[in-house]
Design a protein around this motif. Structure first.
Motif, PDB file in Angstrom:
ATOM      1  N   LEU A 123      45.116  38.353  43.805  1.00 16.18           N
ATOM      2  CA  LEU A 123      45.217  38.779  42.404  1.00 16.18           C
ATOM      3  C   LEU A 123      45.331  37.582  41.474  1.00 16.18           C
ATOM      4  CD1 LEU A 123      47.579  41.876  42.755  1.00 16.18           C
ATOM      5  CD2 LEU A 123      45.173  41.890  42.049  1.00 16.18           C
ATOM      6  N   GLY A 124      46.091  36.576  41.882  1.00 15.40           N
ATOM      7  CA  GLY A 124      46.190  35.378  41.060  1.00 15.40           C
ATOM      8  C   GLY A 124      44.854  34.657  40.924  1.00 15.40           C
ATOM      9  N   ALA A 125      44.109  34.594  42.057  1.00 16.44           N
ATOM     10  CA  ALA A 125      42.790  33.953  42.013  1.00 16.44           C
ATOM     11  C   ALA A 125      41.836  34.728  41.114  1.00 16.44           C
ATOM     12  CB  ALA A 125      42.223  33.843  43.427  1.00 16.44           C
ATOM     13  N   LEU A 126      41.871  36.058  41.205  1.00 18.95           N
ATOM     14  CA  LEU A 126      40.997  36.872  40.356  1.00 18.95           C
ATOM     15  C   LEU A 126      41.335  36.696  38.890  1.00 18.95           C
ATOM     16  CD1 LEU A 126      40.760  40.212  42.384  1.00 18.95           C
ATOM     17  CD2 LEU A 126      38.932  38.547  41.981  1.00 18.95           C
ATOM     18  N   ALA A 127      42.634  36.670  38.565  1.00 15.32           N
ATOM     19  CA  ALA A 127      43.035  36.473  37.167  1.00 15.32           C
ATOM     20  C   ALA A 127      42.523  35.137  36.640  1.00 15.32           C
ATOM     21  CB  ALA A 127      44.557  36.558  37.051  1.00 15.32           C
ATOM     22  N   PHE A 128      42.611  34.097  37.482  1.00 11.03           N
ATOM     23  CA  PHE A 128      42.147  32.765  37.070  1.00 11.03           C
ATOM     24  C   PHE A 128      40.633  32.748  36.888  1.00 11.03           C
ATOM     25  CE2 PHE A 128      40.405  28.621  38.284  1.00 11.03           C
ATOM     26  CZ  PHE A 128      41.001  27.809  37.321  1.00 11.03           C
ATOM     27  N   VAL A 129      39.906  33.318  37.845  1.00 12.56           N
ATOM     28  CA  VAL A 129      38.433  33.325  37.767  1.00 12.56           C
ATOM     29  C   VAL A 129      37.965  34.118  36.561  1.00 12.56           C
ATOM     30  CG1 VAL A 129      36.338  34.147  38.905  1.00 12.56           C
ATOM     31  CG2 VAL A 129      38.091  32.958  40.229  1.00 12.56           C
ATOM     32  N   PHE A 130      38.543  35.293  36.328  1.00 13.51           N
ATOM     33  CA  PHE A 130      38.133  36.111  35.187  1.00 13.51           C
ATOM     34  C   PHE A 130      38.423  35.389  33.867  1.00 13.51           C
ATOM     35  CE2 PHE A 130      38.873  40.146  37.909  1.00 13.51           C
ATOM     36  CZ  PHE A 130      37.605  40.015  38.444  1.00 13.51           C
ATOM     37  N   ALA A 131      39.585  34.732  33.777  1.00 11.15           N
ATOM     38  CA  ALA A 131      39.908  33.982  32.560  1.00 11.15           C
ATOM     39  C   ALA A 131      38.933  32.813  32.361  1.00 11.15           C
ATOM     40  CB  ALA A 131      41.341  33.473  32.611  1.00 11.15           C
TER      41      ALA A 131
ATOM     42  N   PHE B 189      39.633  41.963  32.261  1.00 11.70           N
ATOM     43  CA  PHE B 189      39.761  41.990  33.720  1.00 11.70           C
ATOM     44  C   PHE B 189      40.878  41.049  34.188  1.00 11.70           C
ATOM     45  CE2 PHE B 189      34.970  43.017  33.889  1.00 11.70           C
ATOM     46  CZ  PHE B 189      35.239  44.361  33.687  1.00 11.70           C
ATOM     47  N   SER B 190      40.951  39.887  33.539  1.00 10.06           N
ATOM     48  CA  SER B 190      41.995  38.935  33.894  1.00 10.06           C
ATOM     49  C   SER B 190      43.379  39.513  33.614  1.00 10.06           C
ATOM     50  CB  SER B 190      41.809  37.628  33.113  1.00 10.06           C
ATOM     51  OG  SER B 190      42.827  36.701  33.411  1.00 10.06           O
ATOM     52  N   ALA B 191      43.523  40.206  32.483  1.00  5.94           N
ATOM     53  CA  ALA B 191      44.814  40.814  32.151  1.00  5.94           C
ATOM     54  C   ALA B 191      45.189  41.898  33.158  1.00  5.94           C
ATOM     55  CB  ALA B 191      44.757  41.392  30.737  1.00  5.94           C
ATOM     56  N   ILE B 192      44.199  42.697  33.582  1.00  2.34           N
ATOM     57  CA  ILE B 192      44.474  43.742  34.584  1.00  2.34           C
ATOM     58  C   ILE B 192      44.954  43.113  35.891  1.00  2.34           C
ATOM     59  CG2 ILE B 192      43.391  45.512  36.020  1.00  2.34           C
ATOM     60  CD1 ILE B 192      41.566  46.139  33.620  1.00  2.34           C
ATOM     61  N   ALA B 193      44.269  42.045  36.326  1.00  2.00           N
ATOM     62  CA  ALA B 193      44.679  41.366  37.564  1.00  2.00           C
ATOM     63  C   ALA B 193      46.074  40.759  37.416  1.00  2.00           C
ATOM     64  CB  ALA B 193      43.664  40.292  37.935  1.00  2.00           C
ATOM     65  N   ALA B 194      46.364  40.199  36.230  1.00  4.19           N
ATOM     66  CA  ALA B 194      47.681  39.603  36.018  1.00  4.19           C
ATOM     67  C   ALA B 194      48.780  40.673  36.019  1.00  4.19           C
ATOM     68  CB  ALA B 194      47.690  38.838  34.695  1.00  4.19           C
ATOM     69  N   ILE B 195      48.506  41.812  35.401  1.00  6.10           N
ATOM     70  CA  ILE B 195      49.493  42.907  35.401  1.00  6.10           C
ATOM     71  C   ILE B 195      49.721  43.425  36.814  1.00  6.10           C
ATOM     72  CG2 ILE B 195      49.891  45.268  34.625  1.00  6.10           C
ATOM     73  CD1 ILE B 195      48.429  44.523  32.029  1.00  6.10           C
ATOM     74  N   ALA B 196      48.641  43.576  37.567  1.00  3.57           N
ATOM     75  CA  ALA B 196      48.782  44.017  38.956  1.00  3.57           C
ATOM     76  C   ALA B 196      49.604  43.019  39.762  1.00  3.57           C
ATOM     77  CB  ALA B 196      47.405  44.209  39.586  1.00  3.57           C
ATOM     78  N   TRP B 197      49.406  41.721  39.502  1.00  4.33           N
ATOM     79  CA  TRP B 197      50.189  40.686  40.190  1.00  4.33           C
ATOM     80  C   TRP B 197      51.666  40.838  39.873  1.00  4.33           C
ATOM     81  CZ3 TRP B 197      53.644  36.857  39.329  1.00  4.33           C
ATOM     82  CH2 TRP B 197      53.786  35.857  40.293  1.00  4.33           C
ATOM     83  N   LEU B 198      51.989  41.060  38.577  1.00  2.87           N
ATOM     84  CA  LEU B 198      53.389  41.211  38.173  1.00  2.87           C
ATOM     85  C   LEU B 198      54.022  42.457  38.801  1.00  2.87           C
ATOM     86  CD1 LEU B 198      53.122  40.232  34.398  1.00  2.87           C
ATOM     87  CD2 LEU B 198      54.179  38.903  36.242  1.00  2.87           C
ATOM     88  N   VAL B 199      53.280  43.571  38.814  1.00  2.23           N
ATOM     89  CA  VAL B 199      53.810  44.806  39.407  1.00  2.23           C
ATOM     90  C   VAL B 199      54.078  44.615  40.891  1.00  2.23           C
ATOM     91  CG1 VAL B 199      53.255  47.210  39.965  1.00  2.23           C
ATOM     92  CG2 VAL B 199      52.765  46.309  37.676  1.00  2.23           C
TER      93      VAL B 199
END
Length: 268
Positions: A17-25, A243-253
């Motif tokens: 999830l962290g990698a996806l958030a970074f790639v999407f950003a 998409f990056s925000a969704i991945a980041a929220i999923a990471w936090l949850v």
């Protein structure tokens, strides 16, 4: 019975999830960069076209030859050095761009590379070539300056292919009118022995020799404009940032749930 959570699975999900958030950003930032590039091109086009028309001579400095600036050049065509640029479509029709040097100073061999216009591909292709207008005498050519000849992507160039390279010397006795995919000004100068001005003139009206019919009446002088829709890039950037925000929220949850499980007392 529910499958027990493990530290390994949780850490793997957090890393992904962290990698996806970074790639999407990163993709969002790349789209914003593309939007900025297109905005810069639009400003350059507006500035160039707002400039006073330039009369090109052998001594015209390169700093005066701004892209998109209206300009005129006076000289003689070197039809024996004409090159056809392949795969240049016009309103869906296959054809060629005609590139010919206009010698503006005979003594020094100074020339201006002119994109003279578009010609349709003959029905006899590949055996036949289009008939290129070849007016003699001194010509005055009007158009817009370009930094270089617009390029097309060459897949075979990645493999070191030479299918679209110029002959080493022009004129070439083996082919009257060479056909290439792209045309580099430095390579063209080396092949022809001419000293080209550091810009290309895209002809917008037919050349006008004094007291004669206009040259190139068969050539089409409509040139493609660069894609300037920067709003589309900003829209794509917004999607990637979403998409990056969704991945980041999923990471936090996921991290919060894992922390709660660790703090919960074990069930006896």
């Amino acid at each position: 019975m529910a499958r027990p959570h493990t530290i390994f699975h949780t850490l793997t999900a957090l890393v992904l999830l962290g990698a996806l958030a970074f790639v999407f950003a990163s993709l969002g930032n790349w789209q914003l960069g593309r939007a900025a590039q297109r905005d810069a091109i639009r400003l350059a086009i507006d500035a160039g076209r707002a400039s006073a028309p330039l009369a090109i001579a052998a001594g015209t400095p390169a700093t005066e030859m701004l892209p998109w600036r209206p300009a005129t050049a006076h000289g003689r065509w070197r039809h024996d050095l004409t090159v056809l640029l392949e795969n240049r479509n016009y309103r869906g029709r296959p054809g060629y761009w005609v590139a010919t040097p206009l010698v503006i100073d005979e003594a020094s061999g100074t020339a201006m590379l002119v994109l003279r216009g578009w010609l349709p591909r003959p029905s006899t292709f590949p055996q036949g070539l289009p008939q290129v207008p070849a007016a003699a005498g001194e010509q005055t050519v009007s158009g817009e300056l370009l930094e270089r000849v617009p390029r097309l992507f060459e897949l075979w160039s990645w493999a070191g292919g030479r299918a679209t390279q110029l002959p080493e010397r022009l004129p070439d006795p083996n082919q009257a009118t060479p056909r290439v995919q792209n045309l580099d000004l430095a390579a063209y100068a080396a092949a022809t022995g001419l000293k080209f001005k550091p810009a290309v003139l895209a002809q917008t009206v037919a050349a006008t020799p004094a007291g004669e019919a206009a040259d190139g009446a068969q050539l089409m002088h409509e040139w493609p404009e660069p894609s300037l829709d920067s709003d589309k890039n900003r829209g794509y950037a917004l999607q990637w940032f979403g998409f990056s925000a969704i991945a980041a929220i999923a990471w936090l949850v996921l991290a919060w749930r894992a922390l709660r499980r660790r703090k919960s007392p074990p069930i006896l």
